[in-house]
Design an enzyme around this catalytic site. Structure first.
Site, PDB file in Angstrom:
ATOM      1  N   PHE A 191      53.652  46.751  39.176  1.00  0.00           N
ATOM      2  CA  PHE A 191      53.612  45.576  40.051  1.00  0.00           C
ATOM      3  C   PHE A 191      53.634  44.250  39.283  1.00  0.00           C
ATOM      4  CE2 PHE A 191      50.304  42.894  42.460  1.00  0.00           C
ATOM      5  CZ  PHE A 191      51.273  42.140  43.097  1.00  0.00           C
ATOM      6  N   ILE A 192      52.582  43.958  38.538  1.00  0.00           N
ATOM      7  CA  ILE A 192      52.508  42.662  37.868  1.00  0.00           C
ATOM      8  C   ILE A 192      53.520  42.595  36.731  1.00  0.00           C
ATOM      9  CG2 ILE A 192      51.021  40.996  36.712  1.00  0.00           C
ATOM     10  CD1 ILE A 192      48.618  42.265  38.062  1.00  0.00           C
ATOM     11  N   ALA A 223      48.483  50.355  32.244  1.00  0.00           N
ATOM     12  CA  ALA A 223      47.104  50.789  32.506  1.00  0.00           C
ATOM     13  C   ALA A 223      47.061  51.586  33.802  1.00  0.00           C
ATOM     14  CB  ALA A 223      46.171  49.578  32.623  1.00  0.00           C
ATOM     15  N   THR A 253      41.271  42.291  33.844  1.00  0.00           N
ATOM     16  CA  THR A 253      40.909  42.082  35.242  1.00  0.00           C
ATOM     17  C   THR A 253      39.540  41.430  35.355  1.00  0.00           C
ATOM     18  OG1 THR A 253      40.285  43.278  37.273  1.00  0.00           O
ATOM     19  CG2 THR A 253      40.093  44.480  35.219  1.00  0.00           C
ATOM     20  N   ASP A 254      39.324  40.707  36.460  1.00  0.00           N
ATOM     21  CA  ASP A 254      37.999  40.125  36.706  1.00  0.00           C
ATOM     22  C   ASP A 254      36.945  41.195  36.989  1.00  0.00           C
ATOM     23  OD1 ASP A 254      38.807  40.922  39.270  1.00  0.00           O
ATOM     24  OD2 ASP A 254      38.468  38.972  40.207  1.00  0.00           O
ATOM     25  N   GLU A 255      37.372  42.428  37.248  1.00  0.00           N
ATOM     26  CA  GLU A 255      36.413  43.484  37.578  1.00  0.00           C
ATOM     27  C   GLU A 255      35.522  43.864  36.393  1.00  0.00           C
ATOM     28  OE1 GLU A 255      37.672  46.744  40.010  1.00  0.00           O
ATOM     29  OE2 GLU A 255      39.447  45.663  40.723  1.00  0.00           O
ATOM     30  N   TYR A 309      37.260  52.755  36.416  1.00  0.00           N
ATOM     31  CA  TYR A 309      38.401  51.862  36.148  1.00  0.00           C
ATOM     32  C   TYR A 309      37.961  50.622  35.391  1.00  0.00           C
ATOM     33  CZ  TYR A 309      41.514  47.935  36.909  1.00  0.00           C
ATOM     34  OH  TYR A 309      42.270  46.803  36.724  1.00  0.00           O
ATOM     35  N   SER A 318      36.798  51.284  31.887  1.00  0.00           N
ATOM     36  CA  SER A 318      37.891  51.565  30.946  1.00  0.00           C
ATOM     37  C   SER A 318      38.632  50.287  30.573  1.00  0.00           C
ATOM     38  CB  SER A 318      38.859  52.601  31.531  1.00  0.00           C
ATOM     39  OG  SER A 318      39.585  52.074  32.624  1.00  0.00           O
ATOM     40  N   LYS A 319      38.735  49.345  31.505  1.00  0.00           N
ATOM     41  CA  LYS A 319      39.371  48.063  31.189  1.00  0.00           C
ATOM     42  C   LYS A 319      38.477  47.222  30.290  1.00  0.00           C
ATOM     43  CE  LYS A 319      42.711  46.545  32.103  1.00  0.00           C
ATOM     44  NZ  LYS A 319      43.987  46.617  31.321  1.00  0.00           N
ATOM     45  N   TYR A 325      36.784  49.581  54.465  1.00  0.00           N
ATOM     46  CA  TYR A 325      35.564  50.114  53.865  1.00  0.00           C
ATOM     47  C   TYR A 325      34.297  49.422  54.367  1.00  0.00           C
ATOM     48  CZ  TYR A 325      37.827  52.797  50.078  1.00  0.00           C
ATOM     49  OH  TYR A 325      38.532  53.715  49.340  1.00  0.00           O
ATOM     50  N   ASN A 354      36.999  41.222  52.883  1.00  0.00           N
ATOM     51  CA  ASN A 354      38.066  42.143  53.260  1.00  0.00           C
ATOM     52  C   ASN A 354      38.332  42.105  54.759  1.00  0.00           C
ATOM     53  OD1 ASN A 354      38.447  42.948  50.623  1.00  0.00           O
ATOM     54  ND2 ASN A 354      37.225  44.810  50.811  1.00  0.00           N
ATOM     55  N   HIS A 360      30.811  50.223  45.321  1.00  0.00           N
ATOM     56  CA  HIS A 360      31.730  49.146  45.699  1.00  0.00           C
ATOM     57  C   HIS A 360      31.134  47.775  45.356  1.00  0.00           C
ATOM     58  CE1 HIS A 360      34.804  47.849  49.022  1.00  0.00           C
ATOM     59  NE2 HIS A 360      35.067  47.328  47.837  1.00  0.00           N
TER      60      HIS A 360
END
Length: 319
Positions: A11-12, A80, A122-124, A146, A149-150, A203, A245, A272
């Site tokens: 995508f990006i 990734a 990522t900001d995550e 995820y 790992s980032k 969710y 969301n 979450h």
């Protein structure tokens, strides 16, 4: 420059490849393993460009990288595993690709003598933040396989800078939206479901907050980091479009001519994160400006998926 772009069938990355070829005279090599989210059709409009080259390869394959990477000026490392739900179900592949793969390409890039190595994150990695916005200097607090790992891959890349002098720059963006996003992420999933008159799964209580940045704006920020950023630095790229969301879902319902009856409430994702928010002063000082109004950009995105059924229908059938 000759740019070696990993994961650019995704995508990006595909949007970034398109950005480079349309705004510069650079040559690019796309290096992609073509997993489920890496789609050669994402690059179809670039294939005839004489400055475009594609190599099918995996970043965990050292010999393939040693053959393909030398001779390039810079690496832009998108490759990734990126979907939180998949990381909860199968974390092994995330650690292998995001950590082992990043270490391998850093080592090969260092030996090849590249002038820049842009690591896309990522900001995550900052974890959930109740108030304020995360700065690049804040401690990392990832809460999913995820994001962990980032975070690990960020530290691995930066360690190659500290230890070997690999000219690493890290960018951490907020949630992206726009064309060519694989239809498992919330916006393309919901849009394509609604276009097919199928309900959308929301969710928990729907109050988790994310900041939405148009993919083209993120690509501009990444390119600024490549050309003007300081080696060894981290740059957050966000847009200040923080929505729950549920608010996002209401907007998508409106843009597709649907109502709340199309929502199916589902059990919340494990672990979450409640809210992400990042401080973008550093990338702004480089000259980054958000160009896409969120409402207009989202409407354009819905229009793109409406007009490109032939792109996403096969992906939804096989995912």
């Amino acid at each position: 420059m000759r740019l070696f772009i990993t994961g650019a069938a995704g995508f990006i990355g595909s949007n970034y490849a398109r950005h480079v070829l349309s705004t510069t005279d650079d040559e690019i090599t796309v290096f992609d393993a073509l997993t489920y989210a890496g789609n050669r059709s994402n690059l179809e409009d670039l294939e005839t460009n004489p400055r475009f080259n594609f190599i099918h390869g995996n970043i965990c394959d050292r010999s393939a990288l040693e053959k393909a990477l030398p001779g390039h000026t810079a690496v832009i490392h998108f490759a990734a595993e990126s979907h939180v739900d998949r990381s909860i179900e199968n974390p092994d592949e995330f650690i292998r690709t995001n950590c082992d793969g990043t270490n391998t390409i850093c080592d090969v890039a260092n030996k090849a003598g590249v002038e820049r190595f842009i690591h896309i994150s990522t900001d995550e990695v900052y974890g959930s933040i109740e108030n304020g916005s995360s700065k690049e200097s804040d401690p990392l607090d990832p809460r999913s396989p995820y994001s962990a790992s980032k975070a690990g891959s960020d530290l691995i890349a930066l360690s190659h800078y500290s230890t070997h002098g690999l000219p690493v720059i890290v960018t951490r963006s907020s949630n992206n939206y726009g064309p060519y996003q694989f239809p498992e992420k919330i916006i393309p999933l919901f849009v394509t479901n609604l276009l097919n008159k199928r309900k959308v799964p929301l969710y928990g209580d729907g109050k988790n907050i994310r900041d939405w940045c148009h993919v083209s704006d993120n690509c501009v920020g990444i390119d600024l980091a490549l050309r003007k950023g300081n080696v060894g630095e981290i740059y957050n790229i966000g847009a200040g479009n923080e929505l729950t969301n549920l608010q996002l879902t209401h907007t998508l319902l409106e843009l597709t001519g649907n109502d709340e009856s199309m929502i199916t409430w589902v059990d919340d994702r494990l672990g979450h994160d409640r809210r992400y928010s990042i401080d973008i002063q550093k990338i702004t000082k480089l000259g980054w400006v958000q160009e896409h109004d969120f409402r207009d950009g989202l409407a354009e995105t819905v229009k793109w998926y409406t007009q490109h059924r032939s792109w996403w229908e096969p992906l939804k059938a096989t995912k």
